[in-house]
Write a protein that holds these residues in place. Structure first.
Motif, PDB file in Angstrom:
ATOM      1  N   ILE A  23     -19.496  37.399  -7.898  1.00  0.00           N
ATOM      2  CA  ILE A  23     -19.374  36.580  -6.694  1.00  0.00           C
ATOM      3  C   ILE A  23     -20.200  37.182  -5.555  1.00  0.00           C
ATOM      4  CG2 ILE A  23     -17.346  37.514  -5.511  1.00  0.00           C
ATOM      5  CD1 ILE A  23     -17.933  33.839  -6.288  1.00  0.00           C
ATOM      6  N   SER A  24     -20.346  38.508  -5.530  1.00  0.00           N
ATOM      7  CA  SER A  24     -21.210  39.128  -4.522  1.00  0.00           C
ATOM      8  C   SER A  24     -22.663  38.726  -4.734  1.00  0.00           C
ATOM      9  CB  SER A  24     -21.085  40.644  -4.572  1.00  0.00           C
ATOM     10  OG  SER A  24     -19.784  41.035  -4.223  1.00  0.00           O
ATOM     11  N   ALA A  25     -23.092  38.684  -5.974  1.00  0.00           N
ATOM     12  CA  ALA A  25     -24.450  38.232  -6.276  1.00  0.00           C
ATOM     13  C   ALA A  25     -24.620  36.764  -5.906  1.00  0.00           C
ATOM     14  CB  ALA A  25     -24.764  38.450  -7.754  1.00  0.00           C
ATOM     15  N   ALA A  26     -23.589  35.948  -6.125  1.00  0.00           N
ATOM     16  CA  ALA A  26     -23.665  34.529  -5.786  1.00  0.00           C
ATOM     17  C   ALA A  26     -23.753  34.319  -4.280  1.00  0.00           C
ATOM     18  CB  ALA A  26     -22.450  33.788  -6.351  1.00  0.00           C
ATOM     19  N   VAL A  27     -23.015  35.088  -3.523  1.00  0.00           N
ATOM     20  CA  VAL A  27     -23.017  34.942  -2.069  1.00  0.00           C
ATOM     21  C   VAL A  27     -24.334  35.436  -1.460  1.00  0.00           C
ATOM     22  CG1 VAL A  27     -21.876  35.771   0.035  1.00  0.00           C
ATOM     23  CG2 VAL A  27     -20.519  35.003  -1.896  1.00  0.00           C
ATOM     24  N   ALA A  28     -25.003  36.339  -2.138  1.00  0.00           N
ATOM     25  CA  ALA A  28     -26.255  36.883  -1.624  1.00  0.00           C
ATOM     26  C   ALA A  28     -27.434  35.922  -1.785  1.00  0.00           C
ATOM     27  CB  ALA A  28     -26.578  38.202  -2.323  1.00  0.00           C
ATOM     28  N   THR A  29     -27.254  34.818  -2.513  1.00  0.00           N
ATOM     29  CA  THR A  29     -28.350  33.873  -2.718  1.00  0.00           C
ATOM     30  C   THR A  29     -28.352  32.822  -1.614  1.00  0.00           C
ATOM     31  OG1 THR A  29     -27.019  32.401  -4.090  1.00  0.00           O
ATOM     32  CG2 THR A  29     -28.192  34.168  -5.217  1.00  0.00           C
ATOM     33  N   SER A  30     -29.413  32.029  -1.595  1.00  0.00           N
ATOM     34  CA  SER A  30     -29.508  30.975  -0.580  1.00  0.00           C
ATOM     35  C   SER A  30     -28.733  29.727  -0.970  1.00  0.00           C
ATOM     36  CB  SER A  30     -30.978  30.616  -0.332  1.00  0.00           C
ATOM     37  OG  SER A  30     -31.568  30.156  -1.530  1.00  0.00           O
ATOM     38  N   SER A  31     -28.497  29.530  -2.262  1.00  0.00           N
ATOM     39  CA  SER A  31     -27.731  28.357  -2.720  1.00  0.00           C
ATOM     40  C   SER A  31     -26.370  28.819  -3.236  1.00  0.00           C
ATOM     41  CB  SER A  31     -28.505  27.607  -3.799  1.00  0.00           C
ATOM     42  OG  SER A  31     -28.804  28.489  -4.851  1.00  0.00           O
ATOM     43  N   VAL A  32     -25.494  29.166  -2.303  1.00  0.00           N
ATOM     44  CA  VAL A  32     -24.200  29.749  -2.642  1.00  0.00           C
ATOM     45  C   VAL A  32     -23.355  28.801  -3.475  1.00  0.00           C
ATOM     46  CG1 VAL A  32     -22.045  30.632  -1.668  1.00  0.00           C
ATOM     47  CG2 VAL A  32     -24.217  31.210  -0.601  1.00  0.00           C
ATOM     48  N   SER A  33     -23.297  27.528  -3.110  1.00  0.00           N
ATOM     49  CA  SER A  33     -22.408  26.601  -3.811  1.00  0.00           C
ATOM     50  C   SER A  33     -22.794  26.437  -5.274  1.00  0.00           C
ATOM     51  CB  SER A  33     -22.393  25.247  -3.103  1.00  0.00           C
ATOM     52  OG  SER A  33     -23.688  24.681  -3.097  1.00  0.00           O
ATOM     53  N   THR A  34     -24.065  26.483  -5.584  1.00  0.00           N
ATOM     54  CA  THR A  34     -24.495  26.373  -6.978  1.00  0.00           C
ATOM     55  C   THR A  34     -24.098  27.612  -7.766  1.00  0.00           C
ATOM     56  OG1 THR A  34     -26.382  25.041  -6.306  1.00  0.00           O
ATOM     57  CG2 THR A  34     -26.490  26.059  -8.481  1.00  0.00           C
ATOM     58  N   TRP A  35     -24.324  28.772  -7.194  1.00  0.00           N
ATOM     59  CA  TRP A  35     -24.005  29.999  -7.908  1.00  0.00           C
ATOM     60  C   TRP A  35     -22.503  30.255  -7.999  1.00  0.00           C
ATOM     61  CZ3 TRP A  35     -26.911  32.081 -11.279  1.00  0.00           C
ATOM     62  CH2 TRP A  35     -28.284  31.903 -11.205  1.00  0.00           C
TER      63      TRP A  35
END
Length: 92
Positions: A23-35
């Motif tokens: 989830i930390s990797a997902a939040v660090a991206t620009s498309s949070v909802s997709t990740w």
């Protein structure tokens, strides 16, 4: 009996740490909802797989298998629960 409890708590801790990394990797991206969806889907898939593997270990009926079953059943508990919460917060 103590080994089963330790395995269960260990599964919870390892599962939680793996979910936090994802989830930390997902939040660090620009498309949070997709990740967030990807991390949730992986959490649910791993939960199903470890549940089946834990059931197979439990059916073997020896002490070592019961310890592995406790670990495998506890491993997806935190990630699946936390993924449901994050999906609710993100999409509701």
């Amino acid at each position: 009996m103590r080994a089963i409890w330790v395995a269960g708590v260990g599964g919870l801790v390892v599962g939680h740490i793996l979910w936090l990394a994802g989830i930390s990797a997902a939040v660090a991206t620009s498309s949070v909802s997709t990740w967030v969806l990807v991390v949730s889907a992986v959490s649910f898939a791993v939960g199903i797989i470890t549940g089946v593997l834990g059931w197979r270990e439990f059916k073997r009926k020896n002490r070592k298998s019961e310890i592995w079953a406790a670990f495998l059943w506890a491993l997806p508990a935190a990630p699946v629960l936390l993924s449901l919460i994050v999906l609710g917060v993100t999409y509701l």
